[in-house]
Design an enzyme around this catalytic site. Structure first.
Site, PDB file in Angstrom:
ATOM      1  N   TYR A  96       0.820  -1.217   0.000  1.00 21.38           N
ATOM      2  CA  TYR A  96       0.000   0.000   0.000  1.00 21.38           C
ATOM      3  C   TYR A  96       0.853   1.268   0.000  1.00 21.38           C
ATOM      4  O   TYR A  96       0.360   2.350  -0.291  1.00 21.38           O
ATOM      5  CB  TYR A  96      -0.949   0.033   1.202  1.00 21.38           C
ATOM      6  CG  TYR A  96      -2.038  -1.030   1.162  1.00 21.38           C
ATOM      7  CD1 TYR A  96      -2.299  -1.755   0.010  1.00 21.38           C
ATOM      8  CD2 TYR A  96      -2.807  -1.302   2.271  1.00 21.38           C
ATOM      9  CE1 TYR A  96      -3.269  -2.717  -0.031  1.00 21.38           C
ATOM     10  CE2 TYR A  96      -3.797  -2.273   2.240  1.00 21.38           C
ATOM     11  CZ  TYR A  96      -4.026  -2.980   1.084  1.00 21.38           C
ATOM     12  OH  TYR A  96      -4.997  -3.938   1.043  1.00 21.38           O
ATOM     13  N   LYS A 113       3.397 -15.157   2.030  1.00 20.04           N
ATOM     14  CA  LYS A 113       3.411 -15.932   0.779  1.00 20.04           C
ATOM     15  C   LYS A 113       4.871 -16.198   0.420  1.00 20.04           C
ATOM     16  O   LYS A 113       5.363 -15.790  -0.643  1.00 20.04           O
ATOM     17  CB  LYS A 113       2.686 -15.161  -0.330  1.00 20.04           C
ATOM     18  CG  LYS A 113       1.178 -15.208  -0.212  1.00 20.04           C
ATOM     19  CD  LYS A 113       0.572 -16.583  -0.464  1.00 20.04           C
ATOM     20  CE  LYS A 113       0.561 -16.943  -1.933  1.00 20.04           C
ATOM     21  NZ  LYS A 113       0.071 -18.323  -2.134  1.00 20.04           N
ATOM     22  N   ASP A 146      -2.934 -17.800   1.897  1.00 17.54           N
ATOM     23  CA  ASP A 146      -4.154 -18.348   1.283  1.00 17.54           C
ATOM     24  C   ASP A 146      -4.697 -19.509   2.104  1.00 17.54           C
ATOM     25  O   ASP A 146      -5.902 -19.650   2.308  1.00 17.54           O
ATOM     26  CB  ASP A 146      -3.923 -18.741  -0.188  1.00 17.54           C
ATOM     27  CG  ASP A 146      -2.664 -19.565  -0.399  1.00 17.54           C
ATOM     28  OD1 ASP A 146      -1.798 -19.584   0.494  1.00 17.54           O
ATOM     29  OD2 ASP A 146      -2.535 -20.189  -1.468  1.00 17.54           O
ATOM     30  N   ASP A 191      -5.246  -6.962   5.787  1.00 18.12           N
ATOM     31  CA  ASP A 191      -6.477  -6.268   5.406  1.00 18.12           C
ATOM     32  C   ASP A 191      -7.581  -7.305   5.165  1.00 18.12           C
ATOM     33  O   ASP A 191      -8.707  -7.206   5.661  1.00 18.12           O
ATOM     34  CB  ASP A 191      -6.183  -5.473   4.121  1.00 18.12           C
ATOM     35  CG  ASP A 191      -7.219  -4.400   3.862  1.00 18.12           C
ATOM     36  OD1 ASP A 191      -8.201  -4.321   4.613  1.00 18.12           O
ATOM     37  OD2 ASP A 191      -7.046  -3.632   2.892  1.00 18.12           O
ATOM     38  N   ASP A 249     -10.664  -8.793   7.937  1.00 20.06           N
ATOM     39  CA  ASP A 249     -12.077  -8.657   7.570  1.00 20.06           C
ATOM     40  C   ASP A 249     -12.775 -10.015   7.594  1.00 20.06           C
ATOM     41  O   ASP A 249     -13.920 -10.134   8.028  1.00 20.06           O
ATOM     42  CB  ASP A 249     -12.225  -8.054   6.167  1.00 20.06           C
ATOM     43  CG  ASP A 249     -12.348  -6.531   6.223  1.00 20.06           C
ATOM     44  OD1 ASP A 249     -12.086  -5.953   7.300  1.00 20.06           O
ATOM     45  OD2 ASP A 249     -12.697  -5.916   5.199  1.00 20.06           O
TER      46      ASP A 249
END
Ligand code: NAD
Length: 368
Positions: free
Chosen positions: A142, A193, A228, A252, A256
Site C-alpha cells: 500500500y 506468501k 491463502d 487487510d 475482515d
C-alpha cells in the site's frame, strides 16, 4: 493517579451516536472508580471538512499526538464522496495513522456465546472463538515505491505497486504479536506468501529469527502458514489460532474475514499502536472496525458495542487499566445474556433496543 488525556473524534454518520455511549462509560469510570480520564472532543472527517475545509486540522493532529489515547468513531459518507482525494473524510484516518506512526493494527475476533447464531458458521466451529489478528499497517504494497499507472505501447497502460518490507518493519510488528501472545495462549501464526514472494520469504525468516533469538519468545509456539491457507483455515477451524501476525495486504483481508466469522460488524473493536518513543510512550488510536453506516445514521439503530469495546481496549493497551477493561467486557456479556439486542444483532425472542438504551444497559451492569 496521574491524569490521562483521551481525545474523542466522533466523526460522521453514526460516529457521534456511538461515541455518546462510550462517553457514558468513561463518565461512569470517572465517577465511580476515580480513574481521572480527562477527555476532549474534536472534529474529524466530513464534519471537520464542513467546518474547516480539511478532514483533519493540524491542531487536532497535534492534540492526537499529545494524548494518551485517541478514540475515533467513524468517518465518511455520501455527502463527501465527490470531494477530491486529499479532502475526503477518510484522509483524516490515513493522516492520523501516518503521523502518529501507528504501524500495528490489532483486531480481535471474539464470538460472544450469546451471539453464536449471528455467524454463518456452525455454532461448534465458532462458539468461544477468541483470536487476535496483528496487521502491519504502514508498510508493504500500500505504500511501496514505485507506484502508479503509466502508458505503454499500443495505447495500453500498466499499473504498478511495489511490495516491500525491511527487517526492522517485520521485526517490530512480530514483536507486538509475540508480546501479546505472552499475555494470551502463547501461540503465534505468521501468515505470508513465502512460496512465491521474496518479501514473503524475508517476512518468514525475520519472524522466525526474532523468535529464536529471544529466551522469552522461545516459550511461544510459532508456526508459519501461507496466507491463502490461513484464509481457508479461518473458516474451517478458526479456534486453532490464538494470535495471527501478517503484513498490510494479507492483514487487510484476513482481518475482515475473521471479523465476519463473528457475524456482526457492530461488535468489533480495533487498536492501532506506535512504537515506544524515547520517553516510553506509545501513541495509539482505538476505533470500531465498521464505518459510518450512513444508511442508519440518525435512526437510533447503531450498535454502540464496538465503540465501547474500543474504549475497553484503550483501557487495556494504553491506559493500564486491565481490570476495568475486563469489567466492560463482562457488562456487555451480561447485557447480551439478558436478551437485549440492537437491530443488527436482533433475533426472535430477544428485546430490540436503541443505541442509547444499549449504552445505558451496559453502564447499569458495571459494578461499583
Ligand atoms: P459500514 O461499516 O459503514 O456499513 C456496512 C453495513 O454495516 C451497513 O449496512 C451498516 O448499517 C452496518 N453497520 C455498520 N456499523 C454498524 C453498527 N455499529 N451498528 C449497526 N449496523 C452497523 O461500511 P460502508 O457502508 O461500506 O461505508 C460507509 C462509509 O463509512 C463510507 O463513507 C466509508 O468510506 C466509511 N468507512 C469508514 C471507516 C472508518 O471510519 N474507519 C471504515 C470503513 C468505512
Amino acid at each position: 493517579m496521574a491524569k490521562k488525556n483521551i481525545l474523542l473524534l466522533a466523526g460522521d454518520g453514526i460516529g457521534p451516536e456511538i461515541m455518546a455511549e462510550a462517553k457514558k462509560v468513561i463518565d461512569w469510570f470517572n465517577i465511580h472508580k476515580k480513574l481521572d480520564l480527562e477527555y476532549s472532543e474534536e472534529l474529524a472527517g466530513g464534519a471537520s471538512y464542513d467546518e474547516n475545509e480539511t478532514p483533519l486540522t493540524d491542531d487536532v493532529l497535534y492534540k492526537a499526538m499529545d494524548s494518551d489515547a485517541v478514540l475515533l468513531g467513524a468517518v465518511g459518507g455520501p455527502k463527501w464522496d465527490n470531494l477530491e482525494f486529499s479532502k475526503k473524510p477518510e484522509r483524516a484516518l490515513l493522516r492520523l495513522r501516518k503521523e502518529m506512526r501507528l504501524f500495528a493494527n490489532l483486531r480481535p475476533a471474539i464470538c460472544f456465546e450469546e451471539l453464536v447464531s449471528a455467524s454463518t458458521l456452525k455454532p461448534e466451529i465458532i462458539a468461544g472463538l477468541d483470536i487476535l489478528i496483528v496487521r502491519e499497517l504502514t508498510g508493504g504494497i500500500y505504500f511501496g515505491e514505485p507506484r502508479g499507472i503509466e502508458p505503454i505501447e499500443n495505447g495500453e497502460r500498466k499499473g504498478i505497486n511495489t511490495h516491500v518490507y525491511t527487517s526492522k518493519e517485520i521485526r517490530r510488528v512480530a514483536k507486538v504479536a509475540f508480546d501479546l501472545a505472552l499475555k494470551r495462549n502463547k501461540k503465534v501464526t505468521s501468515a505470508d506468501k513465502s512460496n512465491v514472494m521474496e518479501a514473503g520469504l524475508l517476512w518468514k525468516e525475520e519472524v522466525q529469527a526474532l523468535h529464536d533469538e529471544s529466551s522469552v519468545y522461545k516459550n511461544i509456539q510459532l508456526s508459519h502458514m501461507l496466507a491463502d491457507n490461513c484464509a481457508m483455515q479461518l473458516v474451517r477451524n478458526p479456534k486453532q489460532f490464538d494470535v495471527i501476525v501478517t503484513d498490510n495486504l494479507f492483514g487487510d483481508m484476513l482481518s475482515d474475514e475473521a471479523a465476519m466469522l463473528t457475524g456482526s460488524l457492530g461488535m468489533l473493536p480495533s487498536a492501532s499502536l506506535s512504537e515506544k518513543d524515547k520517553n516510553g510512550r506509545i501513541r495509539s488510536m482505538y476505533e470500531p472496525c465498521h464505518g459510518s453506516a450512513p444508511d442508519i445514521a440518525g435512526k437510533a439503530m447503531a450498535n454502540p458495542i464496538a465503540m465501547i469495546l474500543s474504549f475497553a481496549m484503550a483501557l487495556k493497551y494504553s491506559l493500564n487499566f486491565d481490570k476495568e477493561s475486563n469489567m466492560i467486557e463482562s457488562a456487555i456479556k451480561s447485557v447480551l445474556k439478558d436478551g437485549l439486542r440492537t437491530a443488527d444483532i436482533m433475533e426472535s425472542g430477544k428485546k430490540k433496543v436503541t443505541t442509547s438504551e444499549m449504552g445505558d444497559a451496559i453502564v447499569a451492569k458495571l459494578k461499583k
